[in-house]
Scaffold this active site. Structure first.
Site, PDB file in Angstrom:
ATOM      1  N   GLY A  47      -6.447   7.625   2.324  1.00 34.45           N
ATOM      2  CA  GLY A  47      -6.332   6.505   3.256  1.00 34.45           C
ATOM      3  C   GLY A  47      -5.044   6.414   4.056  1.00 34.45           C
ATOM      4  N   ASP A 105      -5.321  -3.540  -2.844  1.00 34.73           N
ATOM      5  CA  ASP A 105      -6.457  -4.468  -2.951  1.00 34.73           C
ATOM      6  C   ASP A 105      -6.446  -5.086  -4.357  1.00 34.73           C
ATOM      7  OD1 ASP A 105      -8.964  -5.669  -3.031  1.00 34.73           O
ATOM      8  OD2 ASP A 105     -10.006  -4.036  -2.048  1.00 34.73           O
ATOM      9  N   ARG A 167     -12.544   6.202   9.248  1.00 33.70           N
ATOM     10  CA  ARG A 167     -11.088   6.343   9.112  1.00 33.70           C
ATOM     11  C   ARG A 167     -10.435   6.560  10.474  1.00 33.70           C
ATOM     12  NH1 ARG A 167      -9.960   7.153   3.541  1.00 33.70           N
ATOM     13  NH2 ARG A 167     -11.546   8.320   2.417  1.00 33.70           N
TER      14      ARG A 167
HETATM   15  C1  PRP Z   1      -8.071   2.980  -1.561  1.00 29.60           C
HETATM   16  C2  PRP Z   1      -6.717   2.844  -0.897  1.00 29.60           C
HETATM   17  C3  PRP Z   1      -5.783   2.574  -2.046  1.00 29.60           C
HETATM   18  C4  PRP Z   1      -6.674   1.891  -3.057  1.00 29.60           C
HETATM   19  C5  PRP Z   1      -6.366   0.427  -3.105  1.00 29.60           C
HETATM   20  O1  PRP Z   1      -8.227   4.292  -2.023  1.00 29.60           O
HETATM   21  O2  PRP Z   1      -6.363   4.003  -0.192  1.00 29.60           O
HETATM   22  O3  PRP Z   1      -5.250   3.769  -2.576  1.00 29.60           O
HETATM   23  O4  PRP Z   1      -8.033   2.092  -2.636  1.00 29.60           O
HETATM   24  O5  PRP Z   1      -7.286  -0.254  -3.895  1.00 29.60           O
HETATM   25  P1  PRP Z   1      -6.899  -1.003  -5.239  1.00 29.60           P
HETATM   26  O6  PRP Z   1      -5.671  -1.841  -4.961  1.00 29.60           O
HETATM   27  O7  PRP Z   1      -8.113  -1.859  -5.483  1.00 29.60           O
HETATM   28  O8  PRP Z   1      -6.679  -0.006  -6.302  1.00 29.60           O
HETATM   29  P2  PRP Z   1      -9.659   4.929  -2.389  1.00 29.60           P
HETATM   30  O9  PRP Z   1      -9.810   4.995  -3.866  1.00 29.60           O
HETATM   31  O10 PRP Z   1     -10.743   4.211  -1.621  1.00 29.60           O
HETATM   32  O11 PRP Z   1      -9.494   6.399  -1.848  1.00 29.60           O
HETATM   33  P3  PRP Z   1      -9.185   6.869  -0.347  1.00 29.60           P
HETATM   34  O12 PRP Z   1      -7.725   6.547  -0.065  1.00 29.60           O
HETATM   35  O13 PRP Z   1      -9.434   8.325  -0.397  1.00 29.60           O
HETATM   36  O14 PRP Z   1     -10.101   6.133   0.593  1.00 29.60           O
END
Ligand code: PRP
Length: 177
Positions: A47, A105, A167
């Protein structure tokens, strides 16, 4: 939230101009705080790749970049289990590390990351997150540099995805039922 079988329209929350202005401000702030240092910025894939690319070009101190890949979402839902897909490639012992996230999040990923990085004994460890979602994760105070706070909606764009898509959007949008 899954888009399967439902119709979603997208609502713009942060347009590209607003994002660009804030990224410049964050870059300046980081440049001042790290004056005389050579920080190692660690982008959390996937991300963070767009935010990281824009941010580093607004930081005036010499810096190094590395990346690691974590994932915890499956079909747009947090599984609560953070998985390390690959780790960074250089030692961080004695370095000034700045973690770069796209969004905090539930806070599960950040908690995991801080523990993981702390064990590697950096000289300092700070966090820069493009977005923070107001869901009461209790980790807001752990974010040293924050772009924007967003409402509790499913956000996409500027690096953030829904099932791997969107993205590449230049703005941040919310998926809306
Ligand atoms: C997303 C984002 C953060 C995480 C935050 O990653 O990039 O790393 O979620 O969420 P949290 O606070 O609930 O843990 P994701 O696992 O979707 O992977 P990505 O970055 O590859 O989309």
């Amino acid at each position: 939230m899954t888009a399967e079988g439902k119709m979603y329209t997208q609502e713009v929350l942060l347009d590209r101009e607003v994002i660009a202005k804030r990224v410049v401000e964050l870059g300046k702030e980081i440049s001042v705080d790290y004056r005389g240092k050579k920080p190692l910025l660690v982008g959390i894939l996937k991300g963070s790749f767009i935010f990281m690319a824009d941010l580093v070009r607004h930081i005036s101190v010499p810096l190094a970049c590395d990346f690691l890949r974590l994932s915890s979402y499956h079909h747009d839902r947090s599984t609560g289990v953070v998985r390390m897909d690959f780790d960074m490639t250089q030692p961080v012992t004695g370095k000034d590390v700045l973690l770069v996230e796209d969004i905090v999040d539930t806070g599960n990923t950040l908690r995991y990351l801080l523990q993981h990085m702390d064990a590697k004994k950096p000289a300092s460890l700070s966090v820069c997150s493009f977005l923070y979602k107001e869901v009461g994760s209790g980790v807001k105070e752990k974010i040293d540099y924050l772009g924007f706070t967003v409402p509790n909606r499913y956000v996409i764009g500027y690096g953030l995805d829904s099932e791997g898509l969107y993205r590449s959007l230049p703005h941040v949008g919310a998926l809306k039922e």
